[in-house]
Design an enzyme around this catalytic site. Sequence first.
Site, mmCIF file in Angstrom:
data_model
loop_
_atom_site.group_PDB
_atom_site.id
_atom_site.type_symbol
_atom_site.label_atom_id
_atom_site.label_comp_id
_atom_site.label_asym_id
_atom_site.label_seq_id
_atom_site.Cartn_x
_atom_site.Cartn_y
_atom_site.Cartn_z
ATOM 1 N N ASN A 7 0.857 -1.182 0.000
ATOM 2 C CA ASN A 7 0.000 0.000 0.000
ATOM 3 C C ASN A 7 0.901 1.244 0.000
ATOM 4 O OD1 ASN A 7 -1.781 2.065 0.626
ATOM 5 N ND2 ASN A 7 -2.965 0.827 2.068
ATOM 6 N N ARG A 66 -2.568 -1.873 -3.543
ATOM 7 C CA ARG A 66 -3.676 -0.904 -3.485
ATOM 8 C C ARG A 66 -3.425 0.110 -4.584
ATOM 9 N NH1 ARG A 66 -3.847 4.194 -0.304
ATOM 10 N NH2 ARG A 66 -5.973 4.962 -0.509
ATOM 11 N N HIS A 156 -11.561 5.461 -1.052
ATOM 12 C CA HIS A 156 -11.654 4.655 0.175
ATOM 13 C C HIS A 156 -12.517 3.412 -0.059
ATOM 14 C CE1 HIS A 156 -10.949 8.476 2.832
ATOM 15 N NE2 HIS A 156 -9.803 7.852 2.622
ATOM 16 N N GLY A 185 -10.712 9.358 8.772
ATOM 17 C CA GLY A 185 -9.280 9.339 9.108
ATOM 18 C C GLY A 185 -8.719 10.714 8.806
ATOM 19 N N ARG A 216 -8.266 18.995 3.902
ATOM 20 C CA ARG A 216 -9.093 19.290 2.724
ATOM 21 C C ARG A 216 -10.418 19.914 3.142
ATOM 22 N NH1 ARG A 216 -8.570 13.332 0.713
ATOM 23 N NH2 ARG A 216 -6.329 13.275 0.378
ATOM 24 N N GLY A 303 -9.016 6.260 11.715
ATOM 25 C CA GLY A 303 -8.387 6.872 12.895
ATOM 26 C C GLY A 303 -9.344 7.571 13.838
ATOM 27 N N GLU A 361 -7.757 -2.584 5.422
ATOM 28 C CA GLU A 361 -7.687 -2.539 3.961
ATOM 29 C C GLU A 361 -6.770 -3.629 3.406
ATOM 30 O OE1 GLU A 361 -6.763 1.659 4.427
ATOM 31 O OE2 GLU A 361 -8.217 2.124 2.869
#
Length: 372
Positions: A7, A66, A156, A185, A216, A303, A361
Amino acid sequence: MQILVINCGSSSLKASLYKTDKGVCTKLIDAHLKGVNDPSTGLAGIFESFAKAGFSFEPSLRVGHRFVHGGDKYRSSILLNAEVIKELEKLSWLAPLHNDICLAGIKTCIDYFGEAVPQIAVFDTAFHRTMPPIASNYALPRDITAKYPIQHYGFHGISHAYLAQTYAKHVGQNEQTKIITLHLGNGCSMAAIRGGKSMDTSMGFTPAEGLIMSTRAGDIDAAIVEFLCVQEKKTPVEIMQILNSRSGLLGVSGISPDMKVLLDSKDDHARLAVDMFCYRAVKYLGGYIAALGGVEALIFSAGIGENSPEIRCDIARRMEWFGIKMDDHANSQAKGLPPGAIRKISQPDSTAALYVIATDENAFIAQEVELL
Ligand code: ADP
């Protein structure tokens, strides 16, 4: 079979080695490197650490990667060959930062293990390819959408798929089972899922859309981009950098992108950032309950979702109008769960159940690799 999951993120590198035997997948070892810019040196270091810990790669090895953006074309995981890699390179412009790093990881593994070891790409966009046109389209002119593949892709997807699958395994699922998954997260997204299929999700053409995230802004009036270009004499690329890297929790608080730091702070702007985060999440929840025509469970993960009883409580309180009733004791106990664990944190008479699921994941990628 031995499965190595890679990943490669924009600033971190994770790798896990699994062994599968008669359908049972067991993790042997994993590694997480932060602040990595070059996947080839990072991966070489990780492979060396695996060898030092006594784990060697076997001839049965398959490698799962990933891969962030599969574009319109890739709706499920795929075995990589030269032709597919060339196609994936063509998708780079959709997510230059993320896809180029994934490609560098793939090329490093091909060089390291040789062509004989199968390499599989598992896409973060694939799970959302079931979204109906009313959700996946942007209301843009047809000549534009005919020319460019501009649509809601959603991200995601590996995590949302894993959460839906884990819920189905523990609680059960039929074609009408309606759930909403909250991956909270550093990057945050929500998915409206019916019968295990994604019906809508908050990220869009890029991961910039939707919920407020660590750095963001999420949803924003597109006119702000033009306004700032003119006022600040900046290019659209520079404005996007502000929206992606200097906004969200960091931008509003002016203190930190880290939810834990903001929850511990007494600063008014930190409180406002946290309140806005929860308020935006609740607006999406309301929208998705309407879009699905009801909901039987809300699932918190990643998280913040897995470790912050405060944020879960804040969101649940704002949903009391709908009959959501949190079990405060269960909520306070559900933190730091091992990957794959599921805990119910609502009262029995809550209109929709609340769960925390620790996402995994890499386990989902390993499963995809095994099934291919
Ligand atoms: P990424 O998206 O980079 O994988 P994570 O899923 O690890 O990130 O989520 C990171 C976020 O989780 C940060 O905002 C961090 O503050 C938050 N977090 C981790 N532990 C806690 C906690 N105990 N309370 C509140 N927030 C937490």
